[in-house]
Design a protein around this motif. Structure first.
Motif, short mmCIF file in Angstrom:
data_model
loop_
_atom_site.label_atom_id
_atom_site.label_comp_id
_atom_site.label_asym_id
_atom_site.label_seq_id
_atom_site.Cartn_x
_atom_site.Cartn_y
_atom_site.Cartn_z
N VAL A 252 0.86 -1.18 0.00
CA VAL A 252 0.00 0.00 0.00
C VAL A 252 0.89 1.24 0.00
N ALA A 253 0.50 2.26 -0.76
CA ALA A 253 1.17 3.56 -0.69
C ALA A 253 0.15 4.57 -0.18
N SER A 254 0.58 5.48 0.69
CA SER A 254 -0.40 6.37 1.32
C SER A 254 -1.01 7.37 0.34
N PHE A 255 -0.24 7.85 -0.64
CA PHE A 255 -0.80 8.84 -1.57
C PHE A 255 -0.23 8.63 -2.97
N SER A 256 -0.81 9.35 -3.95
CA SER A 256 -0.59 9.01 -5.35
C SER A 256 0.86 9.14 -5.81
N ILE A 257 1.58 10.15 -5.32
CA ILE A 257 2.97 10.35 -5.78
C ILE A 257 3.84 9.18 -5.33
N LEU A 258 3.63 8.75 -4.09
CA LEU A 258 4.35 7.60 -3.56
C LEU A 258 3.97 6.33 -4.32
N GLY A 259 2.69 6.19 -4.65
CA GLY A 259 2.23 5.04 -5.42
C GLY A 259 2.96 4.95 -6.76
N ASP A 260 3.18 6.09 -7.40
CA ASP A 260 3.89 6.12 -8.67
C ASP A 260 5.35 5.68 -8.50
N PHE A 261 6.02 6.16 -7.45
CA PHE A 261 7.40 5.72 -7.19
C PHE A 261 7.44 4.20 -7.00
#
Ligand SMILES: [Zn+2]
Length: 289
Positions: A27-36
């Motif tokens: 899980v990534a907390s928010f979209s920018i982190l999800g992209d990384f």
């Protein structure tokens, strides 16, 4: 010949498509982190993002389905530095065995008063530290895929190096006296420190509180005194505050800056690299004489 086919089969098994059940669930907390995380994990990782596109992570309220996502995950990637104030409660109430990975580890935080500024991703050099932390956490959680994570991370880090050069070249073209803008909340401190553009914002490092009449009056005085060429909207914030400041000062609205969130897939900034490019284009076109 038999031997050749055996070798080919073994190679296929090692490099072939990864089945869904073998993928690491994170899980990534928010979209920018999800992209990384997607860039580093590739098809070996299933990434779920909690705070979706064009949403504000500062004031997010988790849903019951978020608790399920967290309970099912092996790793939870977070920004830290006070960005996701709602997260530790969510993790506790969800149960599960996920490890929380703070992706800003190793970044020297900027301070605004006593508060840490969480928006470290706005410097591309810092983005590389996020990526290295993600690579190491994925490799530790799935050692068999460590080499794949490493090579994907290396390719992405090279793209980020190119992006860093792009940002510097773009900002260098703006006359120094015009490198100052107004944004809604203080999300560009790391960008300002890295690239030498001054940002002034009526709101602090979080969007939680509203700007007072006094804050707004102060900004209007600053805009006039410093001859600030442009004000910017944000994709996560109410546009009315900036609209009011623009109307009272006669300063033009330079467009929208993406601070804390990517856009949806069909928007103009569905990835971090697209977001940074969007922002430097908006800045250079509004600030160039
Ligand atoms: Zn923010």
């Amino acid at each position: 010949m038999v031997r050749f086919w055996l070798v080919a089969l073994v190679m296929l098994a090692a490099t072939g498509p990864v089945r869904a059940g073998d993928r690491l669930n994170v899980v990534a907390s928010f979209s920018i982190l999800g992209d990384f995380v997607r860039h580093v994990g590739g098809d070996r990782v299933d990434v779920t993002t909690l705070v979706g596109p064009s949403s504000d992570a500062h004031v997010y309220v988790p849903t019951p389905s978020d608790a399920k996502k967290v309970a099912d995950a092996k790793l939870i990637f977070v920004n830290g530095l006070g960005f996701e104030g709602w997260l530790s409660r969510l993790v506790k109430s969800a149960g599960g065995k996920a490890s929380v990975v703070i992706t800003t580890t190793g970044i020297a935080p900027l301070k605004l008063g006593s508060e840490a500024d969480p928006h470290a991703w706005q410097s591309v050099v810092n983005a590389k530290i996020y990526v290295a932390n993600i690579r190491d956490a994925l490799a530790a959680a799935a050692p068999a895929d460590a080499e794949a994570f490493k090579s994907r991370a290396n390719a992405y880090l090279a793209d980020l190096d190119a992006l860093e050069r792009e940002v510097r070249e773009a900002i260098a073209k703006i006359p120094e006296s015009r490198r100052k803008v107004i944004s809604t909340h203080n999300a560009f401190g790391y960008f300002a420190a890295a690239y030498g553009v001054e940002f002034i914002a009526p709101l602090g490092v979080s969007t939680e509180s509203e700007a007072s009449a006094r804050d707004i009056a102060k900004i209007i005085t600053q805009i006039r005194a410093a001859k600030i060429p442009a004000v910017f909207l944000e994709n996560i914030s109410d546009p009315r505050l900036i609209g009011r400041i623009a109307a009272e000062t006669g300063v033009k609205v330079g467009g929208t800056l993406y601070s804390d969130s990517l856009t949806a897939e069909k928007g103009d900034s569905p990835t971090y690299i697209a977001m940074v490019r969007h922002n430097i284009k908006a800045l250079t076109s509004a600030l160039s004489p």
